[in-house]
Write an enzyme that holds these catalytic residues in place. Sequence first.
Site, PDB file in Angstrom:
ATOM      1  N   PHE A   9      50.604  64.180  77.325  1.00 42.29           N
ATOM      2  CA  PHE A   9      49.422  63.364  77.076  1.00 42.29           C
ATOM      3  C   PHE A   9      48.940  62.671  78.348  1.00 42.29           C
ATOM      4  O   PHE A   9      49.720  62.000  79.033  1.00 42.29           O
ATOM      5  CB  PHE A   9      49.723  62.273  76.041  1.00 42.29           C
ATOM      6  CG  PHE A   9      49.649  62.722  74.617  1.00 42.29           C
ATOM      7  CD1 PHE A   9      48.461  62.641  73.904  1.00 42.29           C
ATOM      8  CD2 PHE A   9      50.774  63.224  73.977  1.00 42.29           C
ATOM      9  CE1 PHE A   9      48.389  63.049  72.575  1.00 42.29           C
ATOM     10  CE2 PHE A   9      50.715  63.640  72.657  1.00 42.29           C
ATOM     11  CZ  PHE A   9      49.522  63.544  71.951  1.00 42.29           C
ATOM     12  N   ASP A  10      47.660  62.815  78.626  1.00 40.51           N
ATOM     13  CA  ASP A  10      47.009  61.908  79.562  1.00 40.51           C
ATOM     14  C   ASP A  10      46.996  60.526  78.904  1.00 40.51           C
ATOM     15  O   ASP A  10      47.133  60.414  77.681  1.00 40.51           O
ATOM     16  CB  ASP A  10      45.574  62.392  79.826  1.00 40.51           C
ATOM     17  CG  ASP A  10      44.775  61.416  80.664  1.00 40.51           C
ATOM     18  OD1 ASP A  10      45.224  61.068  81.768  1.00 40.51           O
ATOM     19  OD2 ASP A  10      43.708  60.976  80.181  1.00 40.51           O
ATOM     20  N   LEU A  11      46.828  59.468  79.700  1.00 38.81           N
ATOM     21  CA  LEU A  11      46.813  58.125  79.118  1.00 38.81           C
ATOM     22  C   LEU A  11      45.407  57.522  79.059  1.00 38.81           C
ATOM     23  O   LEU A  11      44.905  57.191  77.995  1.00 38.81           O
ATOM     24  CB  LEU A  11      47.748  57.202  79.909  1.00 38.81           C
ATOM     25  CG  LEU A  11      49.242  57.531  79.829  1.00 38.81           C
ATOM     26  CD1 LEU A  11      50.060  56.506  80.608  1.00 38.81           C
ATOM     27  CD2 LEU A  11      49.719  57.606  78.384  1.00 38.81           C
ATOM     28  N   THR A  14      42.492  58.579  76.757  1.00 42.42           N
ATOM     29  CA  THR A  14      43.045  59.527  75.791  1.00 42.42           C
ATOM     30  C   THR A  14      43.856  58.753  74.756  1.00 42.42           C
ATOM     31  O   THR A  14      43.624  58.869  73.563  1.00 42.42           O
ATOM     32  CB  THR A  14      43.920  60.592  76.478  1.00 42.42           C
ATOM     33  OG1 THR A  14      43.125  61.321  77.424  1.00 42.42           O
ATOM     34  CG2 THR A  14      44.491  61.574  75.457  1.00 42.42           C
ATOM     35  N   ILE A 180      47.082  67.414  76.757  1.00 46.99           N
ATOM     36  CA  ILE A 180      46.068  66.732  75.960  1.00 46.99           C
ATOM     37  C   ILE A 180      45.419  65.646  76.797  1.00 46.99           C
ATOM     38  O   ILE A 180      46.100  64.745  77.299  1.00 46.99           O
ATOM     39  CB  ILE A 180      46.699  66.105  74.698  1.00 46.99           C
ATOM     40  CG1 ILE A 180      47.384  67.199  73.860  1.00 46.99           C
ATOM     41  CG2 ILE A 180      45.647  65.360  73.883  1.00 46.99           C
ATOM     42  CD1 ILE A 180      48.433  66.679  72.915  1.00 46.99           C
TER      43      ILE A 180
END
Length: 228
Positions: A9-11, A14, A180
């Site tokens: 995961f990107d932060l 997102t 993501i």
Amino acid sequence: MKQYKHLIFDLDNTLLDFNDTEEQALKSVFKEFKVPETIETFDTYKMINKGLWTSLEQGAITREEIFNSRFTLFFNEYSLKVDGVKAEQLYRNFLNEGCKTIENAGLLLSKLKKKNYRIYAGTNGMGITQRKRLLDSHLLPYFDELFISEEIGYEKPDTRFFDTIFETLQITEKDSCLMIGDSLSSDILGAQNAQIDSVLYTSEKNMTSSTATYTVNELLHIYSLLED
């Protein structure tokens, strides 16, 4: 839908609401240095900052050059003699406090964790900032590992960013990985460079296709995709 195991995961924008955090931090900096809070001043900063981060993603400058120059460039636009590095330090302190999340971020991670997905953060940014924001937002316990560009030495979309993840986690089957994120130029291009699938999370309701493998407009749709 493939059977993915590793979710990266990107932060910012997102899972964590960086736009809100940035706005609050900029308001504090503008107040400190008596800069008017107008749409024009916010847009000017964001234009300068975006240009610098694009240059970083292209390998043209370093992250230190961003932090040492973005506020200097901004204040120069208004002919203000302000210590840009001092403004950056102040901004960073305010930025560290931002922990607002994107709607359903915690719920999504909780549902994925219960399904035994391996969850990682793969983010460009400063280690101290991203770690504190994850801690304060109560999202940190959901992550099995954090990969932050400042700490590993490479920025998305550089393939070496993803190679570090694969090597650290001893992942040999890339088909098991899914990136993501919200950025076409960083997250999605990075995933393409690394030859893994991707999900573009975007608030643009009319964007039905992109270079990403999948496109969603709501975070919980990611869970629906994975469990389909």
